[in-house]
Design a protein around this motif. Structure first.
Motif, PDB file in Angstrom:
ATOM      1  N   SER A   1       0.836  -1.201   0.000  1.00  0.00           N
ATOM      2  CA  SER A   1       0.000   0.000   0.000  1.00  0.00           C
ATOM      3  C   SER A   1       0.873   1.254   0.000  1.00  0.00           C
ATOM      4  O   SER A   1       1.822   1.362   0.782  1.00  0.00           O
ATOM      5  N   LEU A   2       0.534   2.201  -0.860  1.00  0.00           N
ATOM      6  CA  LEU A   2       1.272   3.460  -0.961  1.00  0.00           C
ATOM      7  C   LEU A   2       0.847   4.413   0.150  1.00  0.00           C
ATOM      8  O   LEU A   2      -0.351   4.615   0.387  1.00  0.00           O
ATOM      9  N   LEU A   3       1.833   4.988   0.844  1.00  0.00           N
ATOM     10  CA  LEU A   3       1.596   6.031   1.831  1.00  0.00           C
ATOM     11  C   LEU A   3       2.033   7.371   1.254  1.00  0.00           C
ATOM     12  O   LEU A   3       3.073   7.459   0.591  1.00  0.00           O
ATOM     13  N   VAL A   4       1.248   8.417   1.542  1.00  0.00           N
ATOM     14  CA  VAL A   4       1.510   9.752   1.026  1.00  0.00           C
ATOM     15  C   VAL A   4       1.344  10.763   2.152  1.00  0.00           C
ATOM     16  O   VAL A   4       0.313  10.761   2.841  1.00  0.00           O
ATOM     17  N   VAL A   5       2.337  11.615   2.349  1.00  0.00           N
ATOM     18  CA  VAL A   5       2.187  12.703   3.312  1.00  0.00           C
ATOM     19  C   VAL A   5       1.298  13.774   2.702  1.00  0.00           C
ATOM     20  O   VAL A   5       1.539  14.246   1.582  1.00  0.00           O
ATOM     21  N   SER A   6       0.260  14.158   3.433  1.00  0.00           N
ATOM     22  CA  SER A   6      -0.603  15.271   3.049  1.00  0.00           C
ATOM     23  C   SER A   6      -0.176  16.465   3.897  1.00  0.00           C
ATOM     24  O   SER A   6      -0.431  16.514   5.106  1.00  0.00           O
ATOM     25  N   MET A   7       0.478  17.428   3.272  1.00  0.00           N
ATOM     26  CA  MET A   7       1.198  18.466   3.995  1.00  0.00           C
ATOM     27  C   MET A   7       0.292  19.383   4.814  1.00  0.00           C
ATOM     28  O   MET A   7       0.549  19.654   5.988  1.00  0.00           O
ATOM     29  N   LEU A   8      -0.757  19.888   4.191  1.00  0.00           N
ATOM     30  CA  LEU A   8      -1.500  20.987   4.786  1.00  0.00           C
ATOM     31  C   LEU A   8      -2.366  20.565   5.959  1.00  0.00           C
ATOM     32  O   LEU A   8      -2.528  21.330   6.922  1.00  0.00           O
ATOM     33  N   ASP A   9      -2.963  19.365   5.897  1.00  0.00           N
ATOM     34  CA  ASP A   9      -3.746  18.898   7.044  1.00  0.00           C
ATOM     35  C   ASP A   9      -2.911  18.016   7.977  1.00  0.00           C
ATOM     36  O   ASP A   9      -3.417  17.481   8.947  1.00  0.00           O
ATOM     37  N   ARG A  10      -1.631  17.857   7.652  1.00  0.00           N
ATOM     38  CA  ARG A  10      -0.669  17.155   8.498  1.00  0.00           C
ATOM     39  C   ARG A  10      -1.142  15.728   8.829  1.00  0.00           C
ATOM     40  O   ARG A  10      -1.256  15.325   9.983  1.00  0.00           O
TER      41      ARG A  10
ATOM     42  N   GLY B   1      -7.643   1.642  -3.294  1.00  0.00           N
ATOM     43  CA  GLY B   1      -8.321   1.800  -4.579  1.00  0.00           C
ATOM     44  C   GLY B   1      -7.834   3.072  -5.251  1.00  0.00           C
ATOM     45  O   GLY B   1      -6.633   3.252  -5.477  1.00  0.00           O
ATOM     46  N   ASP B   2      -8.759   3.975  -5.527  1.00  0.00           N
ATOM     47  CA  ASP B   2      -8.397   5.256  -6.142  1.00  0.00           C
ATOM     48  C   ASP B   2      -8.453   6.401  -5.141  1.00  0.00           C
ATOM     49  O   ASP B   2      -8.354   7.574  -5.538  1.00  0.00           O
ATOM     50  N   GLU B   3      -8.610   6.089  -3.861  1.00  0.00           N
ATOM     51  CA  GLU B   3      -8.825   7.133  -2.863  1.00  0.00           C
ATOM     52  C   GLU B   3      -7.729   7.117  -1.805  1.00  0.00           C
ATOM     53  O   GLU B   3      -7.261   6.060  -1.368  1.00  0.00           O
ATOM     54  N   LEU B   4      -7.318   8.307  -1.377  1.00  0.00           N
ATOM     55  CA  LEU B   4      -6.362   8.450  -0.290  1.00  0.00           C
ATOM     56  C   LEU B   4      -7.135   8.618   1.017  1.00  0.00           C
ATOM     57  O   LEU B   4      -7.780   9.643   1.240  1.00  0.00           O
ATOM     58  N   VAL B   5      -7.065   7.626   1.871  1.00  0.00           N
ATOM     59  CA  VAL B   5      -7.748   7.669   3.160  1.00  0.00           C
ATOM     60  C   VAL B   5      -6.715   7.981   4.245  1.00  0.00           C
ATOM     61  O   VAL B   5      -5.519   7.743   4.080  1.00  0.00           O
ATOM     62  N   VAL B   6      -7.165   8.515   5.368  1.00  0.00           N
ATOM     63  CA  VAL B   6      -6.249   8.878   6.444  1.00  0.00           C
ATOM     64  C   VAL B   6      -5.704   7.623   7.112  1.00  0.00           C
ATOM     65  O   VAL B   6      -6.461   6.789   7.615  1.00  0.00           O
ATOM     66  N   HIS B   7      -4.387   7.492   7.106  1.00  0.00           N
ATOM     67  CA  HIS B   7      -3.687   6.401   7.785  1.00  0.00           C
ATOM     68  C   HIS B   7      -3.269   6.840   9.184  1.00  0.00           C
ATOM     69  O   HIS B   7      -3.358   6.069  10.137  1.00  0.00           O
TER      70      HIS B   7
ATOM     71  N   LEU C   1       6.877   9.260  14.492  1.00  0.00           N
ATOM     72  CA  LEU C   1       6.989   7.870  14.069  1.00  0.00           C
ATOM     73  C   LEU C   1       5.583   7.289  14.009  1.00  0.00           C
ATOM     74  O   LEU C   1       4.882   7.215  15.031  1.00  0.00           O
ATOM     75  N   VAL C   2       5.172   6.896  12.810  1.00  0.00           N
ATOM     76  CA  VAL C   2       3.853   6.312  12.591  1.00  0.00           C
ATOM     77  C   VAL C   2       4.017   4.800  12.444  1.00  0.00           C
ATOM     78  O   VAL C   2       4.741   4.319  11.569  1.00  0.00           O
ATOM     79  N   GLN C   3       3.357   4.067  13.337  1.00  0.00           N
ATOM     80  CA  GLN C   3       3.423   2.611  13.298  1.00  0.00           C
ATOM     81  C   GLN C   3       2.581   2.070  12.130  1.00  0.00           C
ATOM     82  O   GLN C   3       1.716   2.766  11.600  1.00  0.00           O
ATOM     83  N   PRO C   4       2.808   0.822  11.720  1.00  0.00           N
ATOM     84  CA  PRO C   4       2.049   0.267  10.589  1.00  0.00           C
ATOM     85  C   PRO C   4       0.541   0.313  10.783  1.00  0.00           C
ATOM     86  O   PRO C   4      -0.215   0.359   9.799  1.00  0.00           O
ATOM     87  N   ASP C   5       0.073   0.322  12.051  1.00  0.00           N
ATOM     88  CA  ASP C   5      -1.376   0.375  12.278  1.00  0.00           C
ATOM     89  C   ASP C   5      -1.906   1.807  12.319  1.00  0.00           C
ATOM     90  O   ASP C   5      -3.097   2.025  12.553  1.00  0.00           O
ATOM     91  N   GLY C   6      -1.029   2.785  12.104  1.00  0.00           N
ATOM     92  CA  GLY C   6      -1.463   4.181  12.050  1.00  0.00           C
ATOM     93  C   GLY C   6      -1.319   4.957  13.335  1.00  0.00           C
ATOM     94  O   GLY C   6      -1.535   6.178  13.347  1.00  0.00           O
ATOM     95  N   THR C   7      -0.953   4.304  14.437  1.00  0.00           N
ATOM     96  CA  THR C   7      -0.723   5.047  15.674  1.00  0.00           C
ATOM     97  C   THR C   7       0.571   5.837  15.539  1.00  0.00           C
ATOM     98  O   THR C   7       1.536   5.393  14.898  1.00  0.00           O
ATOM     99  N   ALA C   8       0.594   7.031  16.141  1.00  0.00           N
ATOM    100  CA  ALA C   8       1.726   7.935  15.959  1.00  0.00           C
ATOM    101  C   ALA C   8       2.249   8.436  17.291  1.00  0.00           C
ATOM    102  O   ALA C   8       1.493   8.630  18.247  1.00  0.00           O
ATOM    103  N   GLY C   9       3.552   8.667  17.356  1.00  0.00           N
ATOM    104  CA  GLY C   9       4.187   9.238  18.532  1.00  0.00           C
ATOM    105  C   GLY C   9       5.399  10.041  18.124  1.00  0.00           C
ATOM    106  O   GLY C   9       5.743  10.139  16.938  1.00  0.00           O
ATOM    107  N   VAL C  10       6.067  10.622  19.104  1.00  0.00           N
ATOM    108  CA  VAL C  10       7.247  11.464  18.866  1.00  0.00           C
ATOM    109  C   VAL C  10       8.503  10.654  19.165  1.00  0.00           C
ATOM    110  O   VAL C  10       8.617  10.041  20.223  1.00  0.00           O
TER     111      VAL C  10
END
Length: 292
Positions: free
Chosen positions: A65-74, A81-87, A144-153
């Motif tokens: 699965s492709l991950l993409v940083v969305s800059m403005l909404d961080r 599929g064809d949609e970028l969902v929040v990871h 650091l974003v874990q594979p399940d989407g949880t994030a920390g510093v």
């Protein structure tokens, strides 16, 4: 005369070049809101996904699965599929635009952010102001974003954490056997960390000070025991090893802001400037290549 060949032009501002699982070069075009895949052999270019946002860093989860940083909404988005969902939502970590990203083999994503309004500051003090000895910009946290989407510093007070690369640890002391090298753009140096097995970072140190060479390190790419560095302020890419030794220089047609190594090819993403007022309304960005 540039050493590179221009493979593609007509970009607004290219960022996040990465070799994809299919061997093509994937990259973002900030102000077009597009992620592309480019065949370096044929020059065929495909828009993989477009959205109403500003893409930057790219990477892949172990399942492809492709991950993409969305800059403005961080946020970090995942292509479904064809949609970028929040990871992952890192808006409580990033204090300004989210930016470059490195995803390791386990699917853990290290994500940097500006930390402050860089272009607003440049409007105020100019590039020379960033080079003043007393200049001390606000620091930023590295997520650091874990594979399940949880994030920390995982690190704090980085001066505009930008491009990143994983290199083998020459000391053999890190648990994972790797170090993470992070470009601190407005500190004009590269910082390294030992990487633990769980992705956490230890033993922060300056890996290379490149200020005297006029390098504001932007994107970087690992290459053996060194990294290729996009200097942002110069029309070139530099290969740098620990301690700041420059082992190679490749001249480009215009300032270089991001680099990738794909097989035996150095890829440089260039533009006349990084300021939105210059590159957003025009399509002056290029992808340049050099056979190593």
């Amino acid at each position: 005369m540039a050493d590179t060949s221009v493979l593609r032009d007509g970009l607004h501002f290219g960022e996040g070049p990465r070799r994809g699982p299919d061997g093509r070069l994937y990259y973002s075009d900030f102000y077009a809101g597009e992620v592309h895949a480019l065949d370096l052999a044929t020059g065929d270019d495909e828009v993989v996904v477009a959205f109403d946002g500003q893409p930057s860093g790219l990477g892949w989860l172990p399942d492809g699965s492709l991950l993409v940083v969305s800059m403005l909404d961080r946020t970090v988005r995942k292509l479904v599929g064809d949609e970028l969902v929040v990871h992952a939502d890192i808006s409580d970590i990033a204090t300004f635009h989210a930016n470059d990203m490195l995803v390791d083999g386990e699917g853990r994503a290290y994500v940097g952010n500006f930390g402050f309004d860089l272009h607003g500051l440049i409007d105020e003090v100019g590039i020379p102001g960033l080079l003043e000895p007393g200049f001390d910009p606000l620091g930023a946290k590295l997520a650091l974003v874990q594979p399940d989407g949880t994030a920390g510093v995982v690190a704090e007070d980085l001066k505009f954490p930008n491009g990143m690369a994983l290199l083998p640890d020459p000391t053999g002391e890190s648990e994972s056997g790797n170090i993470l090298v992070v470009a601190e753009t407005v500190a004009f140096h590269l910082t390294s960390f030992s990487v633990d097995r769980n992705g956490s970072l230890q033993n922060r140190r300056v890996w290379a000070d490149v200020k005297e060479a006029g390098i504001a390190p932007d994107g970087i790419a690992g290459d053996g025991d060194g990294v290729w560095v996009a200097p942002a302020l110069q029309p070139a890419a530099f290969r740098v090893t620990e301690g700041g030794k420059i082992t190679r220089k490749v001249e480009t047609t215009q300032p270089c802001f991001a680099v990738a190594v794909v097989g035996d090819t150095l890829v440089c993403l260039t533009a006349p400037d990084s300021h939105p007022s210059v590159v957003k309304p025009e399509r002056l960005g290029r992808i340049e290549t050099y056979r190593l």
